[in-house]
Design an enzyme around this catalytic site. Sequence first.
Site, PDB file in Angstrom:
ATOM      1  N   PRO A 227       0.794  -1.245   0.000  1.00 29.08           N
ATOM      2  CA  PRO A 227       0.000   0.000   0.000  1.00 29.08           C
ATOM      3  C   PRO A 227       0.818   1.283   0.000  1.00 29.08           C
ATOM      4  O   PRO A 227       0.250   2.355  -0.161  1.00 29.08           O
ATOM      5  CB  PRO A 227      -0.804  -0.120   1.297  1.00 29.08           C
ATOM      6  N   ASP A 250       2.820   1.368 -11.669  1.00 26.56           N
ATOM      7  CA  ASP A 250       1.574   2.135 -11.543  1.00 26.56           C
ATOM      8  C   ASP A 250       1.820   3.411 -10.766  1.00 26.56           C
ATOM      9  O   ASP A 250       2.790   3.519 -10.020  1.00 26.56           O
ATOM     10  CB  ASP A 250       0.561   1.295 -10.746  1.00 26.56           C
ATOM     11  N   LYS A 272      -2.372   4.175 -13.771  1.00 24.19           N
ATOM     12  CA  LYS A 272      -3.538   5.053 -13.859  1.00 24.19           C
ATOM     13  C   LYS A 272      -3.822   5.664 -12.495  1.00 24.19           C
ATOM     14  O   LYS A 272      -3.484   5.093 -11.466  1.00 24.19           O
ATOM     15  CB  LYS A 272      -4.743   4.249 -14.325  1.00 24.19           C
ATOM     16  N   ILE A 308      -5.757  -8.239  -6.498  1.00 22.25           N
ATOM     17  CA  ILE A 308      -6.919  -7.606  -5.849  1.00 22.25           C
ATOM     18  C   ILE A 308      -7.172  -6.302  -6.595  1.00 22.25           C
ATOM     19  O   ILE A 308      -6.411  -5.333  -6.436  1.00 22.25           O
ATOM     20  CB  ILE A 308      -6.657  -7.320  -4.346  1.00 22.25           C
ATOM     21  N   THR A 333      -2.302  -6.071   0.286  1.00 22.87           N
ATOM     22  CA  THR A 333      -3.338  -5.237  -0.321  1.00 22.87           C
ATOM     23  C   THR A 333      -3.623  -4.029   0.577  1.00 22.87           C
ATOM     24  O   THR A 333      -3.470  -4.094   1.801  1.00 22.87           O
ATOM     25  CB  THR A 333      -4.626  -6.057  -0.572  1.00 22.87           C
ATOM     26  N   MET A 386     -11.779   2.027  -4.674  1.00 24.69           N
ATOM     27  CA  MET A 386     -12.153   2.975  -5.733  1.00 24.69           C
ATOM     28  C   MET A 386     -13.570   3.512  -5.528  1.00 24.69           C
ATOM     29  O   MET A 386     -14.349   3.624  -6.478  1.00 24.69           O
ATOM     30  CB  MET A 386     -12.053   2.295  -7.119  1.00 24.69           C
ATOM     31  N   GLY A 415      -3.387   5.195   2.904  1.00 29.95           N
ATOM     32  CA  GLY A 415      -3.069   4.328   4.041  1.00 29.95           C
ATOM     33  C   GLY A 415      -1.625   3.865   4.017  1.00 29.95           C
ATOM     34  O   GLY A 415      -1.077   3.571   2.953  1.00 29.95           O
TER      35      GLY A 415
HETATM   36  C1  SAM Z   1      -6.931  -0.185  -8.867  1.00 28.03           C
HETATM   37  S1  SAM Z   1      -7.194  -0.430  -7.171  1.00 28.03           S
HETATM   38  C2  SAM Z   1      -5.748  -1.294  -6.748  1.00 28.03           C
HETATM   39  C3  SAM Z   1      -5.838  -2.032  -5.468  1.00 28.03           C
HETATM   40  C4  SAM Z   1      -4.569  -2.725  -5.110  1.00 28.03           C
HETATM   41  N1  SAM Z   1      -4.288  -3.760  -6.021  1.00 28.03           N
HETATM   42  C5  SAM Z   1      -4.564  -3.273  -3.689  1.00 28.03           C
HETATM   43  O1  SAM Z   1      -4.472  -4.491  -3.491  1.00 28.03           O
HETATM   44  O2  SAM Z   1      -4.641  -2.455  -2.769  1.00 28.03           O
HETATM   45  C6  SAM Z   1      -6.904   1.184  -6.554  1.00 28.03           C
HETATM   46  C7  SAM Z   1      -7.662   1.441  -5.274  1.00 28.03           C
HETATM   47  O3  SAM Z   1      -7.038   0.800  -4.182  1.00 28.03           O
HETATM   48  C8  SAM Z   1      -7.213   1.564  -3.022  1.00 28.03           C
HETATM   49  N2  SAM Z   1      -5.871   1.927  -2.510  1.00 28.03           N
HETATM   50  C9  SAM Z   1      -4.694   1.589  -3.021  1.00 28.03           C
HETATM   51  N3  SAM Z   1      -3.681   2.032  -2.241  1.00 28.03           N
HETATM   52  C10 SAM Z   1      -4.259   2.657  -1.208  1.00 28.03           C
HETATM   53  C11 SAM Z   1      -3.765   3.308  -0.042  1.00 28.03           C
HETATM   54  N4  SAM Z   1      -2.451   3.386   0.203  1.00 28.03           N
HETATM   55  N5  SAM Z   1      -4.652   3.820   0.826  1.00 28.03           N
HETATM   56  C12 SAM Z   1      -5.977   3.719   0.607  1.00 28.03           C
HETATM   57  N6  SAM Z   1      -6.502   3.115  -0.457  1.00 28.03           N
HETATM   58  C13 SAM Z   1      -5.657   2.587  -1.361  1.00 28.03           C
HETATM   59  C14 SAM Z   1      -8.008   2.786  -3.404  1.00 28.03           C
HETATM   60  O4  SAM Z   1      -9.357   2.475  -3.215  1.00 28.03           O
HETATM   61  C15 SAM Z   1      -7.679   2.899  -4.872  1.00 28.03           C
HETATM   62  O5  SAM Z   1      -8.686   3.621  -5.559  1.00 28.03           O
END
Ligand code: SAM
Length: 467
Positions: A227, A250, A272, A308, A333, A386, A415
């Site tokens: 994260p 990414d 993206k 995920i 994740t 998202m 986070g």
């Molecule tokens: C395309 S998804 C990717 C998720 C990623 N593969 C995962 O396992 O966390 C992108 C979404 O993940 C969440 N996200 C990813 N990193 C985050 C972080 N550090 N803090 C909060 N939400 C996060 C948000 O909801 C963001 O819009």
Amino acid sequence: MRLFPAFFLMDDANVVIFGDGTNAERKARLVLKTPARISLVAQALPDWAKAHGDQLSLVQPHAAGSALDTACFAIIALDDDDAAQAAYELAHAHGVPVNAVDRKALCDFTIPSILDRGSVVAAIATGGAAPVLAKDIRSKLETLLPERIGALAALAERWRPAVKEALGADTDRRHFWEQALRGPVAEAVYAGNDAGAEEIMAKSLADFSGDQSKTAVGPVHIVGAGPGDPELLTLKAFRLIQQADIVYHDKLVSPEIMDMVRRDAERVPVGKSKGEHLVPQDGIHELMIASARDGKRVVRLKGGDPFIFGRGGEEVEALRIAGIDASVVPGITSALGCAASAGLPLTHRDHAQSVTFVTGHARQGGVPDLDWEGLAKPHQTVVVFMGVGTAPLISERLLAASLDAETPVAVIENGTRTNEKRAYGNIAALAEIIETRGIRGPALLIIGEVAGLPAEAQTQIISEALA
Ligand SMILES: C[S@@+](CC[C@H](N)C(=O)[O-])C[C@H]1O[C@@H](n2cnc3c(N)ncnc32)[C@H](O)[C@@H]1O
């Protein structure tokens, strides 16, 4: 460099250890990891030594001289000063170098902090200046070196004659070994697939000797970067990004993690952020495939976990269709990272018996067609990825499906990063929380009783009620 490191070959070695106490035992245990024989100079065999009768034998002090005749070195682990001095002089009279535990003046050599990975051994010494520092350095190295690097070295040793025979020129051999030990052969060994590694090695050598221009293609590593907090990267992810020639990453991958990529590797942003696609998904596939075919070590680095809501599945499939192996390295994740960081348990015996991860963003825009009735049931946690842009709709759908308006929610932005923001409230106020706290994303919505458990959730909810 006051210290000169050298490694003894211990196959037919004899080592003399003076003493039978704890220090003697510690040193004996180190030597027992090698094939050497130990002559333990003591009055009687201590209990700890009895299990090692095949490798260790008792020598009475009066017979120590004959044991020293064939010794490659001696270790003195005696408490008594005079006895230690006498042992030192006796060893020197036989021309045997000495290490005396805790007696710097009686040491011809020091015993370093040792990292043992079978055929790969590393020794760290500070010349007695700071043994704790040496141990700390060893621990750091331990985290960097794959557990099975010794098995890889053993494989290289087995294949050395065949490689020498097949490849005459030194430079060819060096190139071949670079490819083998940093590429698929190494990965197969690290994954515990020794038979597969042998096969790949045989094929690579045949290919390489048949056509020197041929280069190994793949595997492409699809790696989860977690994260954001760089300490949440897995050791495997760290190793692969340090080896990669090219990293397609990414936007969600934090700059601290990008700093860990090998300095001379190419970094290509393809990711993206909120609907903005730098490179379309098909384009990412094409780039990865082209780089792999060029013989580059390719890493596709993704935020959180690749499987995920990460489109990792599509990338694996595209590589498979192109005939290129893909390996997937899981990442933490954001759901787990955010929950841990907020001290918010996603399941709890009293509050949530299940947890569901959903996306808040439909492919064609808006909110997806989810099982809102199912998600509105009590005693569960729903984590929405998202979902910042569609939060008002999500709250509306859940309330329409009879979710209690007081159900706690936590919104966690960035986070595990230094700019993490956490906001709490209830589902009816979700849109307002996002608006008033200025949440832009990336953020997760955590819905369910557990979102009310962190102490800060209580204070934030109260302050909102007062406001
Ligand atoms: C395309 S998804 C990717 C998720 C990623 N593969 C995962 O396992 O966390 C992108 C979404 O993940 C969440 N996200 C990813 N990193 C985050 C972080 N550090 N803090 C909060 N939400 C996060 C948000 O909801 C963001 O819009």
